[in-house]
Design a protein around this motif. Structure first.
Motif, PDB file in Angstrom:
ATOM      1  N   UNK A  43      12.400 -94.621  70.770  1.00 11.49           N
ATOM      2  CA  UNK A  43      11.239 -95.092  70.498  1.00 11.49           C
ATOM      3  C   UNK A  43      11.426 -96.155  69.453  1.00 11.49           C
ATOM      4  N   UNK A  44      12.212 -96.040  68.561  1.00  9.53           N
ATOM      5  CA  UNK A  44      12.552 -97.118  67.629  1.00  9.53           C
ATOM      6  C   UNK A  44      13.462 -98.277  67.930  1.00  9.53           C
ATOM      7  N   UNK A  45      13.757 -98.317  69.225  1.00  9.80           N
ATOM      8  CA  UNK A  45      14.695 -99.294  69.836  1.00  9.80           C
ATOM      9  C   UNK A  45      15.742 -99.757  68.885  1.00  9.80           C
ATOM     10  N   UNK A  46      16.553 -98.533  68.264  1.00 11.42           N
ATOM     11  CA  UNK A  46      17.719 -98.587  67.282  1.00 11.42           C
ATOM     12  C   UNK A  46      18.839 -98.161  67.758  1.00 11.42           C
ATOM     13  N   UNK A  47      20.015 -98.957  67.306  1.00 11.29           N
ATOM     14  CA  UNK A  47      21.291 -98.373  67.714  1.00 11.29           C
ATOM     15  C   UNK A  47      21.509 -97.140  67.069  1.00 11.29           C
ATOM     16  N   UNK A  48      22.038 -96.346  67.921  1.00 14.71           N
ATOM     17  CA  UNK A  48      22.532 -94.943  67.453  1.00 14.71           C
ATOM     18  C   UNK A  48      23.578 -95.126  66.311  1.00 14.71           C
ATOM     19  N   UNK A  49      24.219 -96.208  66.139  1.00 14.36           N
ATOM     20  CA  UNK A  49      25.441 -96.177  64.817  1.00 14.36           C
ATOM     21  C   UNK A  49      24.496 -96.252  63.564  1.00 14.36           C
TER      22      UNK A  49
END
Length: 184
Positions: A43-49
């Protein structure tokens, strides 16, 4: 309709929620459910790192998910007036994708009735990350939350849909006797 009951139903199903935290509008899910956490990153279009902040309802719940709570952290938690997130080493019992690559986790105990009740009734920590697409400004009120977020979250808590706070929590990291300010 009981807002907490609906929120808890969503959390129990591994769904995502959009809810008012003690700081800003947040995206949340069961912090122990790896699949639910993946949805938040999507949803946030964010890297899982990039790790996430976790909310717990008490020192007791914190102790269940952190190996060793530094004495300094307990002092800060007891005296802090504004929302304060602390980074802890060696988290346990949380989804692996909530944990930073250096094996730390950022956790806050909110002083907000809705959040505290929600976590207490759910019985597990929940994710709390600002309700914005990664790289975009943090919304200061419900009306500033983007359509992309609203469209992709599973459940929207219909509560206090005005401004909550001007800013996110302070983030601290404790190393020995040193308190390092990560975010003011």
């Amino acid at each position: 309709m009981n807002i907490n009951k609906e929120s808890i139903k969503a959390l129990l199903k591994g769904q995502t929620i959009l809810y008012p935290t003690d700081t800003v509008w947040g995206l949340g899910c069961d912090a122990t459910n790896e699949e639910a956490v993946k949805k938040i990153y999507k949803i946030k279009n964010r890297e899982e790192s990039k790790s996430l902040i976790i909310l717990v309802d008490s020192i007791e719940m914190l102790q269940n998910h952190v190996g060793d709570i530094p004495e300094k952290a307990l002092e800060i938690l007891e005296t802090s007036i504004k929302p304060t997130t602390i980074i802890y080493n060696n988290p346990k019992g949380l989804a692996s994708n909530t944990i930073a690559p250096d094996n730390t986790i950022a956790i806050r105990i909110p002083k907000n009735e809705f959040c505290t009740q929600l976590i207490k009734e759910f019985g597990k920590p929940i994710v709390s990350t600002s309700a914005n697409v990664s790289g975009e400004p943090t919304p200061k009120s419900f009306s500033e939350i983007s359509k992309a977020i609203l469209k992709n979250v599973d459940y929207v808590v219909d509560l206090h849909q005005e401004k909550i706070s001007e800013k996110s929590s302070t983030i601290l990291k404790i190393e020995g006797d040193d308190v390092i300010v990560i975010r003011e």
